[in-house]
Design an enzyme around this catalytic site. Structure first.
Site, PDB file in Angstrom:
ATOM      1  N   GLU A  93       0.729  -1.281   0.064  1.00 45.84           N
ATOM      2  CA  GLU A  93      -0.169  -0.025   0.245  1.00 45.84           C
ATOM      3  C   GLU A  93       0.790   1.299   0.046  1.00 45.84           C
ATOM      4  OE1 GLU A  93      -3.125  -0.072  -0.524  1.00 45.84           O
ATOM      5  OE2 GLU A  93      -3.243  -2.217  -0.381  1.00 45.84           O
ATOM      6  N   ASP A 174       3.415  -4.501  -5.871  1.00 45.72           N
ATOM      7  CA  ASP A 174       4.045  -5.761  -5.576  1.00 45.72           C
ATOM      8  C   ASP A 174       5.366  -5.653  -5.551  1.00 45.72           C
ATOM      9  OD1 ASP A 174       1.492  -6.603  -4.950  1.00 45.72           O
ATOM     10  OD2 ASP A 174       1.078  -7.723  -6.704  1.00 45.72           O
TER      11      ASP A 174
END
Length: 238
Positions: A93, A174
């Site tokens: 995030e 990611d």
């Protein structure tokens, strides 16, 4: 700081209708704040959102700018994952923020809204458009109906590159998490697997449907991409 939970005042950065609580979550709190400082996400506070009041959906996200930054965790996420998995999710995030996905998305949303309302104004007031449909002067009801029909087509076309961009951003976030710590490859993969299992997501969607509709890549694609990036960065033996 006082132990336990203290009711937080209404937070304009958290969706209205969701009760949020500022809590001291012990070692998890320390890990989350340590990671945010290490990755340059300074000044953030941790907020646990009472998401279970609405659904069983689990989520975590970062919001706000500068001293108004928040690390938001749904209360349904805490029993679902262990601490290290939640920290790995936070790495993902924070990647969205540090890679400016949030900023570019905000700019595009403003520009998109401007174009949409400008087009709506033209449909409501343009004599050329009304005369093309054999109406002598612009009518509000006609403009609204015509605009809704036309804009649904425009929105469908515009959403395709947006979903492609969104999936690309997920891959990039990611990889950012994997760059932050090599252990996050396995931890984030495990966390995503738990989320998909709980939400009963389709693990083998048709590629065309993914291309047209999915804002997030399928789980197997994300896991494969993280493993490939991990191998390329740290080697096969790590």
């Amino acid at each position: 700081e006082a132990e336990g939970a203290a009711a937080a005042p209404s937070d304009p950065l958290v969706t209205e209708g969701l009760r949020s609580t500022c809590v001291d979550v012990g070692s998890l709190r320390k890990k989350l704040l340590a990671l945010s400082e290490r990755l340059g996400y300074h000044g953030a506070s941790i907020v646990v959102i009472d998401g279970s009041a609405r659904s069983e959906h689990s989520n975590a996200f970062c919001t706000g700018f500068g001293r108004f930054r928040r690390i938001c965790l749904f209360d349904t996420l805490l029993p679902l994952m262990d601490e290290d998995e939640i920290v790995a999710v936070l790495g993902h995030e924070i990647g969205h923020d540090r890679l400016y996905h949030v900023h570019t998305g905000l700019v595009f949303s403003i520009a998109y809204s401007f174009v949409m309302f400008y087009a709506l104004g033209q449909f409501l007031t343009s004599e050329a458009i009304s005369s093309a449909f054999f109406v002598s002067e612009p009518k509000v009801y006609l403009g609204v109906v015509l605009f809704s029909i036309l804009w649904s087509v425009v929105e469908f076309v515009v959403q395709i590159p947006l979903t492609v961009r969104s999936r690309s951003n997920e891959f990039a976030a990611d990889r950012y998490a994997v760059d932050a710590d090599p252990s996050y490859c396995a931890l984030l993969g495990s966390a995503l697997t738990k989320l998909m299992k709980k939400s009963k997501s389709n693990l083998t969607p048709h590629p065309l449907f993914v291309f047209l509709k999915y804002s997030h890549p399928p789980l197997d694609a994300r896991l494969a991409d993280m493993r490939a990036h991990h191998t390329a960065k740290y080697g096969a033996g790590t």
